[in-house]
Motif scaffolding. Structure first.
Motif, mmCIF file in Angstrom:
data_model
loop_
_atom_site.group_PDB
_atom_site.id
_atom_site.type_symbol
_atom_site.label_atom_id
_atom_site.label_comp_id
_atom_site.label_asym_id
_atom_site.label_seq_id
_atom_site.Cartn_x
_atom_site.Cartn_y
_atom_site.Cartn_z
ATOM 1 N N SER A 16 0.807 -1.296 0.007
ATOM 2 C CA SER A 16 0.017 -0.014 0.021
ATOM 3 C C SER A 16 0.877 1.143 0.104
ATOM 4 N N ALA A 17 2.127 1.082 0.882
ATOM 5 C CA ALA A 17 2.849 2.394 0.720
ATOM 6 C C ALA A 17 3.501 2.513 -0.563
ATOM 7 N N GLN A 39 0.981 4.172 -2.706
ATOM 8 C CA GLN A 39 0.691 5.452 -2.330
ATOM 9 C C GLN A 39 1.748 6.288 -3.088
ATOM 10 N N ILE A 40 3.159 6.039 -3.016
ATOM 11 C CA ILE A 40 4.427 6.664 -3.378
ATOM 12 C C ILE A 40 4.296 6.873 -4.766
ATOM 13 N N GLY A 58 1.978 5.174 -7.163
ATOM 14 C CA GLY A 58 0.908 5.335 -8.129
ATOM 15 C C GLY A 58 0.940 4.003 -9.047
ATOM 16 N N ASP A 97 0.092 0.289 -9.030
ATOM 17 C CA ASP A 97 -0.578 -0.869 -8.455
ATOM 18 C C ASP A 97 -0.338 -2.104 -9.112
#
Length: 144
Positions: free
Chosen positions: A23-24, A27-28, A30, A32
Motif C-alpha cells: 500500500s505504501a 501511495q508513493i 501510483g 499498483d
C-alpha cells in the motif's frame, strides 16, 4: 518507451506487513501493477507454500512473469516456502528482509531483468538503514 512488461513480484510476510508495505509503494509511486501481497496469517507452513505456489503460477501462466518474491524475515515461514519454490524454479529470486526503500527501487529499476532489479533493490534497502539523530552508532552513520 520500452515494450517490456514491468517486473511483477510477490511480497509475503507476517500479519498485515505485505499489504501495508505494498500500500505504501502504491501511495508513493501510483503503481499498483508491480506487487501482489500475501499474508501468512492463520496459515500453516504448508498453507503458505501452497498459496505462494498458486500465486506464482496464476501470475506466471507461461512461467515467466513473477520472478521475485520479497519476504519480511530470513527464517520466517514465507521465506522458507519461497526457498522451497525456488528449488523448482531456479530463475526465481527470493529477497528477504525487505523494506520500503528496496521495493521502491524495484519499481523504478531500469535493470534488464527482474533478478538484476532485485539485486539493485537489495543494495538500496541496505543503504536505507541508519540510526537517525546521532544514536548509538553516531550521527546516522553505520558506525563502520
Amino acid at each position: 518507451m520500452s515494450s517490456a512488461p514491468a517486473p511483477r513480484a510477490i511480497v509475503a510476510g507476517h500479519g498485515d506487513f505485505a499489504a501495508g508495505i505494498v500500500s505504501a509503494v502504491v501511495q508513493i509511486t501510483g503503481r499498483d501493477d508491480v506487487f501482489v501481497a500475501l499474508s501468512n496469517r492463520g496459515m500453516s507452513a504448508q498453507d503458505v507454500e501452497r498459496t505462494l505456489r498458486e500465486r506464482v503460477e496464476a501470475l506466471s501462466p507461461d512461467g515467466g512473469a513473477v520472478a521475485v518474491i520479497f519476504t519480511d524475515l530470513p527464517a520466517g515461514s514465507c521465506t522458507m516456502a519461497a526457498r522451497r519454490l525456488q528449488r523448482e524454479r531456479p530463475g526465481l529470486s527470493v529477497v528477504t528482509g525487505v523494506n520500503l526503500a528496496a521495493l521502491l527501487e524495484f519499481v523504478f529499476s531500469e535493470a534488464g531483468d527482474a533478478a538484476a532489479a532485485a539485486a539493485e533493490s537489495v543494495e538500496k534497502g541496505r543503504k536505507a538503514l541508519a540510526v537517525a539523530g546521532g544514536g548509538a552508532l553516531g550521527g546516522g552513520s553505520r558506525g563502520a
